[in-house]
Design an enzyme around this catalytic site. Sequence first.
Site, short mmCIF file in Angstrom:
data_model
loop_
_atom_site.label_atom_id
_atom_site.label_comp_id
_atom_site.label_asym_id
_atom_site.label_seq_id
_atom_site.Cartn_x
_atom_site.Cartn_y
_atom_site.Cartn_z
N ASP A 1 94.51 53.06 14.08
CA ASP A 1 93.49 52.14 14.60
C ASP A 1 92.10 52.49 14.06
O ASP A 1 91.53 53.52 14.45
CB ASP A 1 93.51 52.22 16.13
CG ASP A 1 92.50 51.31 16.79
OD1 ASP A 1 92.05 50.35 16.14
OD2 ASP A 1 92.18 51.56 17.96
N ASP B 1 88.87 46.01 11.84
CA ASP B 1 89.61 46.70 12.90
C ASP B 1 91.12 46.48 12.77
O ASP B 1 91.64 45.42 13.12
CB ASP B 1 89.10 46.18 14.25
CG ASP B 1 89.63 46.97 15.43
OD1 ASP B 1 90.50 47.83 15.22
OD2 ASP B 1 89.18 46.72 16.55
#
Length: 405
Positions: A100, A286
């Site tokens: 992430d 992201d």
Amino acid sequence: MLRLLLLLLSTWTGSAMVRVALMRVPSIRSQLRTQGLLEDFLKDHRPDMFNRRYAQCFPPGTPSLRLRRSSEKIYNFMDAQYYGEISVGTPPQNFSVIFDTGSADLWVPSSYCVSQACAFHRRFKAFESKTFHHDGRSFGIHYGSGHLLGVMGRDTVKIGDMTILNQQFGESVYEPGSAFVTAKFDGVLGLAYQSLAEILGNPVFDNMLAQKIVDQPVFSFYLSRRTRTSNPQGELLLGGIDEAMYNGSINWLPVSAKRYWQVEMDSVVVQGGSSFCPIGCHAIIDTGTSLIGGPTRDVLRLQQLIGATPTNNGEFVIDCTRLSSLPRITFILGGKEYTLTSEQYVRKEPFGISDLCFSGFQAFDIISPEGPMWILGDVFLTEYYSIFDRGLDRIGLAQARHPIE
């Protein structure tokens, strides 16, 4: 020139690159919908969109959204689809994690976890690791479905053939809600800047840099399209760039704030003339978020322009038969156009004998010193190979090379 070259080589002595295969699975949201549980889940948990995930974007003085030292790191875990394998401890204990770029911490479930979710996932047994060091501090992460609580520790972490020593990480002892029961991943490995970390100490990639175990201070992502036959389904390359994964040249964008992987965006343009953030705004790249997010006012207008209608679950549906007539959406970054067709920004999910089509855009509002913020998640990154350069604090984007479908 020879002396300069030798000096540059002496300042970086990394010895390896490692490829991490990423698996793509149906999202938690999709699985709950198939089981007929999504509506009840959302009623019970009332997620608050992206606000908690990006709490640190808010200016000083904003009421804290944290639990002790914590803010949400992967709000959109319900849509998280790509995960890979790591190991923790000696001998190694294997875990699947979301890699992430929107968070900076590593956590996995603990053998002492009391939640139902942990019973369905691999759990770290600290007492079986010869290299484990107990920290004693606790941490908490707030999700839309409740609080994840845990304790901190240090141990050896392996990613492929790379070994990171004395890595700080969290062991979750309480995981909330049925969403974590359904999740295919065990934990999360954050790749954002250290300033975003909630667990004290270096994030994983920072330790890889400090211990000089990668060839270059760079990592890059390839994410496959919807087809299940894609090979690889996705790939994270730590320590370099894979030229076989993209076409054309790389467009480099300087990082505008060293928290998330954040860059300046020139504008967002809808085919036919409508545009958003015409005087510029900021975007966060992201990998931990599946959708593309933007300010509520802009995204609601965008949903209208693509013919998306709201559901009781907060999603926007589109008539699948109209996809060929929908406009293209273009994100302009660093003067270069990144265009998505309707086939690329609409998510198709099987439902019975047919498909449901959902908009890949979601509304949220972040009040930040830099102004309006957009989130470019996997809907965008599936189409563009992404390179994260910590050495020069920049992000590279290039057209992803997908097999012909």
